[in-house]
Motif scaffolding. Structure first.
Motif, PDB file in Angstrom:
ATOM      1  N   GLU A  32       0.817  -1.225   0.000  1.00 26.34           N
ATOM      2  CA  GLU A  32       0.000   0.000   0.000  1.00 26.34           C
ATOM      3  C   GLU A  32       0.843   1.264   0.000  1.00 26.34           C
ATOM      4  O   GLU A  32       0.457   2.272  -0.574  1.00 26.34           O
ATOM      5  N   LEU A 116       0.273  -7.550   2.234  1.00 29.87           N
ATOM      6  CA  LEU A 116      -0.752  -7.985   1.291  1.00 29.87           C
ATOM      7  C   LEU A 116      -1.884  -8.767   1.953  1.00 29.87           C
ATOM      8  O   LEU A 116      -2.635  -9.464   1.273  1.00 29.87           O
ATOM      9  N   ASP A 117      -2.020  -8.641   3.264  1.00 30.44           N
ATOM     10  CA  ASP A 117      -3.020  -9.423   3.999  1.00 30.44           C
ATOM     11  C   ASP A 117      -4.433  -9.223   3.469  1.00 30.44           C
ATOM     12  O   ASP A 117      -5.232 -10.166   3.466  1.00 30.44           O
ATOM     13  N   ASP A 118      -4.779  -8.022   3.056  1.00 29.27           N
ATOM     14  CA  ASP A 118      -6.115  -7.752   2.517  1.00 29.27           C
ATOM     15  C   ASP A 118      -6.160  -7.908   1.002  1.00 29.27           C
ATOM     16  O   ASP A 118      -7.114  -8.447   0.444  1.00 29.27           O
ATOM     17  N   GLU A 119      -5.132  -7.427   0.341  1.00 27.44           N
ATOM     18  CA  GLU A 119      -5.074  -7.399  -1.122  1.00 27.44           C
ATOM     19  C   GLU A 119      -5.026  -8.801  -1.727  1.00 27.44           C
ATOM     20  O   GLU A 119      -5.749  -9.118  -2.661  1.00 27.44           O
ATOM     21  N   PRO A 121      -5.823 -12.024  -0.716  1.00 25.12           N
ATOM     22  CA  PRO A 121      -7.004 -12.899  -0.753  1.00 25.12           C
ATOM     23  C   PRO A 121      -8.053 -12.430  -1.774  1.00 25.12           C
ATOM     24  O   PRO A 121      -8.660 -13.244  -2.460  1.00 25.12           O
ATOM     25  N   ARG A 122      -8.236 -11.127  -1.881  1.00 26.60           N
ATOM     26  CA  ARG A 122      -9.192 -10.602  -2.864  1.00 26.60           C
ATOM     27  C   ARG A 122      -8.732 -10.923  -4.290  1.00 26.60           C
ATOM     28  O   ARG A 122      -9.507 -11.384  -5.116  1.00 26.60           O
ATOM     29  N   ASP A 123      -7.445 -10.709  -4.557  1.00 27.68           N
ATOM     30  CA  ASP A 123      -6.923 -10.972  -5.892  1.00 27.68           C
ATOM     31  C   ASP A 123      -6.909 -12.458  -6.226  1.00 27.68           C
ATOM     32  O   ASP A 123      -7.146 -12.847  -7.373  1.00 27.68           O
TER      33      ASP A 123
END
Length: 195
Positions: A32, A116-119, A121-123
């Motif tokens: 981020e 990348l904890d949030d990014e 899984p979404r990707d």
């Protein structure tokens, strides 16, 4: 004489240089907090060069797998009515064959360090859904009912993405990704392709 921007390193393609710079920055300061301007500055290339290769910062991580998913989707669509379990598994194994350690493998192995904890899984979900849809489409074309086709698509796609994650976490150089996928496909053996 034009400088390559990095003394002591062999000249690589701008794509590789950008990916390397992005991954270094993601590890140093988090996903981020890293801007495209910082990536291009570190790589020693222009902003327009970045967009010649990637559509976004996230594309640096995913472009290699996205191309493989596109190829697999085309191959699945080409199977037609005669699609079999062996055909589908073969296409999925080909999709991960010779998958070399790349920015995605590095990201999968360093999720927390790169922030990348949030990014991630979404990707992962986006890629899994794309692949699941292509597999389900092939199943329906071969005569498999809607519900079973959707379940097969979801299970096979989950096996692909899960095996890539496990392969990367174990150390991408330790085993071939297709051997990890073979094991994952064996887990869903009861969901064989059938009409």
């Amino acid at each position: 004489m034009k400088s390559t921007g990095r003394a002591g390193r062999p000249k690589a393609s701008s794509r590789e240089t950008l990916a390397e710079a992005a991954c270094e920055l993601f590890l140093e300061q988090g996903y981020e907090s890293t801007s495209i301007a910082e990536i291009t500055r570190r790589a020693g290339v222009s902003r327009s060069s970045f967009f010649n290769y990637f559509t976004s910062k996230g594309d640096v991580l995913w472009s290699g797998l996205d191309a493989r998913i596109d190829e697999a989707s085309e191959a699945l669509d080409a199977l037609g009515r005669g699609a079999s379990d062996a055909d589908v598994r073969g296409i999925l194994l080909d999709a991960v064959r010779e998958f070399a350690p790349d920015p995605l493998a590095l990201a999968l192995r360093n999720v927390a360090a790169m922030g990348l904890d949030d990014e991630l899984p979404r990707d992962v979900g986006v890629r899994q859904a794309r692949l699941a849809a292509a597999i389900a489409r092939a199943a329906r074309t071969s005569g498999i009912g809607e519900v079973r086709a959707d379940i097969l698509g979801a299970a096979y796609a989950a096996a692909v993405l899960s095996s890539l994650r496990v392969w990367a976490e174990q150390g991408a150089g330790r085993a071939a990704p297709e051997s990890v996928l073979r094991e994952a496909l064996d887990v869903i053996g009861d969901l064989r392709w059938s009409r």
